[in-house]
Design an enzyme around this catalytic site. Structure first.
Site, PDB file in Angstrom:
ATOM      1  N   VAL A   1      14.454  32.924 -62.299  1.00  0.00           N
ATOM      2  CA  VAL A   1      13.514  34.054 -62.252  1.00  0.00           C
ATOM      3  C   VAL A   1      13.408  34.730 -63.622  1.00  0.00           C
ATOM      4  CG1 VAL A   1      13.022  36.298 -61.200  1.00  0.00           C
ATOM      5  CG2 VAL A   1      13.953  34.453 -59.810  1.00  0.00           C
TER       6      VAL A   1
ATOM      7  N   GLY B   1      19.981  38.206 -67.510  1.00  0.00           N
ATOM      8  CA  GLY B   1      19.972  36.982 -66.693  1.00  0.00           C
ATOM      9  C   GLY B   1      18.715  36.177 -66.940  1.00  0.00           C
TER      10      GLY B   1
ATOM     11  N   GLY C   1      17.998  33.031 -65.721  1.00  0.00           N
ATOM     12  CA  GLY C   1      17.987  31.881 -64.811  1.00  0.00           C
ATOM     13  C   GLY C   1      16.557  31.554 -64.405  1.00  0.00           C
TER      14      GLY C   1
ATOM     15  N   LYS D   1      19.383  35.311 -40.469  1.00  0.00           N
ATOM     16  CA  LYS D   1      20.123  34.563 -41.492  1.00  0.00           C
ATOM     17  C   LYS D   1      21.120  33.652 -40.780  1.00  0.00           C
ATOM     18  CE  LYS D   1      20.057  34.763 -46.018  1.00  0.00           C
ATOM     19  NZ  LYS D   1      18.906  35.100 -46.864  1.00  0.00           N
TER      20      LYS D   1
HETATM   21  P1  NAI Z   1      19.902  31.894 -61.305  1.00  0.00           P
HETATM   22  O1  NAI Z   1      21.241  31.542 -60.752  1.00  0.00           O
HETATM   23  O2  NAI Z   1      18.938  30.810 -61.627  1.00  0.00           O
HETATM   24  O3  NAI Z   1      20.088  32.754 -62.646  1.00  0.00           O
HETATM   25  C1  NAI Z   1      21.019  33.773 -62.798  1.00  0.00           C
HETATM   26  C2  NAI Z   1      21.291  33.889 -64.298  1.00  0.00           C
HETATM   27  O4  NAI Z   1      22.125  35.030 -64.518  1.00  0.00           O
HETATM   28  C3  NAI Z   1      22.029  32.694 -64.892  1.00  0.00           C
HETATM   29  O5  NAI Z   1      21.376  32.249 -66.061  1.00  0.00           O
HETATM   30  C4  NAI Z   1      23.431  33.250 -65.196  1.00  0.00           C
HETATM   31  O6  NAI Z   1      24.053  32.594 -66.308  1.00  0.00           O
HETATM   32  C5  NAI Z   1      23.102  34.687 -65.496  1.00  0.00           C
HETATM   33  N1  NAI Z   1      24.225  35.613 -65.390  1.00  0.00           N
HETATM   34  C6  NAI Z   1      25.242  35.623 -64.494  1.00  0.00           C
HETATM   35  N2  NAI Z   1      26.076  36.637 -64.754  1.00  0.00           N
HETATM   36  C7  NAI Z   1      25.567  37.303 -65.813  1.00  0.00           C
HETATM   37  C8  NAI Z   1      25.976  38.456 -66.535  1.00  0.00           C
HETATM   38  N3  NAI Z   1      27.071  39.124 -66.231  1.00  0.00           N
HETATM   39  N4  NAI Z   1      25.206  38.867 -67.568  1.00  0.00           N
HETATM   40  C9  NAI Z   1      24.084  38.190 -67.922  1.00  0.00           C
HETATM   41  N5  NAI Z   1      23.656  37.093 -67.263  1.00  0.00           N
HETATM   42  C10 NAI Z   1      24.393  36.654 -66.228  1.00  0.00           C
HETATM   43  O7  NAI Z   1      19.286  32.933 -60.278  1.00  0.00           O
HETATM   44  P2  NAI Z   1      17.737  33.279 -60.032  1.00  0.00           P
HETATM   45  O8  NAI Z   1      17.192  32.395 -58.992  1.00  0.00           O
HETATM   46  O9  NAI Z   1      17.059  33.415 -61.338  1.00  0.00           O
HETATM   47  O10 NAI Z   1      17.867  34.732 -59.367  1.00  0.00           O
HETATM   48  C11 NAI Z   1      18.206  35.870 -60.127  1.00  0.00           C
HETATM   49  C12 NAI Z   1      18.528  37.023 -59.203  1.00  0.00           C
HETATM   50  O11 NAI Z   1      17.389  37.309 -58.404  1.00  0.00           O
HETATM   51  C13 NAI Z   1      19.678  36.739 -58.225  1.00  0.00           C
HETATM   52  O12 NAI Z   1      20.390  37.928 -58.040  1.00  0.00           O
HETATM   53  C14 NAI Z   1      18.959  36.355 -56.939  1.00  0.00           C
HETATM   54  O13 NAI Z   1      19.726  36.684 -55.806  1.00  0.00           O
HETATM   55  C15 NAI Z   1      17.716  37.226 -57.013  1.00  0.00           C
HETATM   56  N6  NAI Z   1      16.576  36.676 -56.284  1.00  0.00           N
HETATM   57  C16 NAI Z   1      16.096  35.429 -56.603  1.00  0.00           C
HETATM   58  C17 NAI Z   1      15.019  34.905 -55.917  1.00  0.00           C
HETATM   59  C18 NAI Z   1      14.447  33.567 -56.278  1.00  0.00           C
HETATM   60  O14 NAI Z   1      13.311  33.278 -55.849  1.00  0.00           O
HETATM   61  N7  NAI Z   1      15.127  32.728 -57.049  1.00  0.00           N
HETATM   62  C19 NAI Z   1      14.377  35.653 -54.809  1.00  0.00           C
HETATM   63  C20 NAI Z   1      14.927  36.982 -54.600  1.00  0.00           C
HETATM   64  C21 NAI Z   1      16.002  37.438 -55.314  1.00  0.00           C
END
Ligand code: NAI
Length: 348
Positions: free
Chosen positions: A185, A181, A183, A80
């Site tokens: 994913v 969440g 987002g 990293k």
């Molecule tokens: P993202 O940032 O696109 O989405 C996260 C979502 O969670 C957002 O819509 C946000 O408003 C929501 N959120 C934040 N705090 C919250 C709460 N207290 N209650 C409910 N919703 C809440 O992130 P993404 O890319 O979707 O990733 C999701 C998780 O998966 C993260 O923890 C990330 O580290 C992990 N991850 C993602 C990967 C990827 O390919 N994008 C790969 C491996 C892990």
């Protein structure tokens, strides 16, 4: 912090401190292990409070990458890079090019990519100095949401494997899944679950994302603080780490926890035990969310997109293997995942 001691404790191979006065670059590259192959792991940019925080973040994240690659038997290790600075205001082409030169000097021992606070454009700058970078313009990972889609697909398959192991059937038709969440994913995952006939309960702190999912998937909305207590078969944390803790675990009314978020257990041993005591099966996060890493490995090996999807399907079998090790050896599931990864590290 005693860096040597920390490196020894976490079995870190190498830490490189990078500094360039003209462009102001301050970065740390941690190479946790190259036992199975070059260390893969993205480049994060963050406003660290101290030098210790930056080093610790780099070595811990690098170690996590080693385990994620090893549990799937991928021919890669974990690394990293972290750049100290504000990703909104402190970026420059010069900084990333300088980091690229530092990476080039490692002669392929470390391969970087996008992570929190960095983008495809930043990787393009690094690419001007070294070939040891992924997620640059023109790669599959840089195009649209393919990485998030493959992460969601891995989580979806992991849910099926968990349901098969605990409930005797991997069919999610009629099962209820609570997704925290929505987002990149979480939203794609909801679509896959809906197509499989699952009922959805969803929560996000961003109400526009909730509305979008309610409309698209006829999901039931829950308030962010109430999602833990929703009665469901599977609770899927797809927002933040540390969400399985003293406050939330007693509220859970699910049979399985399986989601994308990293480091879901606030304290691995204690909170892992708490889930086990309640008969809740925990699918270790780093096995479930490995889709992104798996396709990065595929891209480096020159595989076609269709083969990448097939590679992500290994999440299903690997997770079953982890559950079986846990059952046979009386381990918590996250310990069993570590055990499998460590076996693969001993026998590369
Ligand atoms: P993202 O940032 O696109 O989405 C996260 C979502 O969670 C957002 O819509 C946000 O408003 C929501 N959120 C934040 N705090 C919250 C709460 N207290 N209650 C409910 N919703 C809440 O992130 P993404 O890319 O979707 O990733 C999701 C998780 O998966 C993260 O923890 C990330 O580290 C992990 N991850 C993602 C990967 C990827 O390919 N994008 C790969 C491996 C892990």
């Amino acid at each position: 912090m005693d860096v040597w001691k920390e490196m020894k404790r976490l079995h870190v191979e190498q830490v490189v401190f990078c500094q360039e006065e003209q462009d102001g670059l301050q970065a740390v590259i941690a190479i946790h292990s190259t036992t199975r192959g070059p260390a893969l792991g993205g480049c994060r940019m963050w406003m660290y409070d101290s030098e210790d925080d930056a080093v610790l973040d780099a070595v811990r994240l690098a170690r996590g990458m080693t385990y994620k690659a090893a549990v799937f038997g991928l021919p890669y290790g974990g690394g990293k890079a972290v750049i100290v600075g504000n990703p909104q205001t402190d970026k420059s082409a010069a900084k990333f090019r300088t980091l690229g030169r530092f990476i080039e000097r490692l002669q392929g021992r470390y391969v970087t990519g996008v992570d929190l606070g960095t983008t495809v454009r930043d990787m393009d700058w690094i690419r001007l100095e070294t070939a040891h970078v992924t997620d640059t313009t023109g790669t599959i990972m840089a195009a649209g949401d393919f990485t998030a889609e493959m992460t969601a697909y891995g989580v979806f398959l992991g849910m099926k494997a968990s349901a098969y192991f605990l409930l005797g059937s991997g069919d999610l038709n009629g099962r209820t899944v609570a997704v925290q969440g929505l987002g990149k994913v979480g939203f794609l995952l909801c679509g896959m679950l809906r197509d499989a006939g699952a009922n959805l309960v969803i929560a996000d702190i961003d109400s526009s994302r909730v509305e979008r999912a309610v409309k698209a998937y006829h999901a039931k909305a829950a308030a962010p603080d109430d999602i833990y207590g929703e009665s469901c078969d599977i609770f899927a944390p797809c927002a933040l780490g540390g969400v399985l803790n003293d406050v939330t675990i007693p509220q859970l009314r699910c049979k399985i926890v399986a989601g994308a978020a990293n480091n879901q257990l606030l304290e691995e041993i204690r909170h892992g035990e708490e889930l086990e005591k309640r008969g809740i099966l925990y699918a270790p996060d780093y096995v479930l969310n490995a889709g992104g890493l798996i396709i990065t490995a595929c891209e480096l090996q020159g595989l076609a997109q269709a083969d990448m999807k097939r590679s992500v399907e290994r999440v299903y079998g690997t997770l079953l293997q982890v559950f079986e090790i846990a059952q046979q050896e009386g381990l918590q599931t996250w310990q069993a995942a570590n055990r499998l990864a460590e076996q693969n590290l001993l026998h590369p």
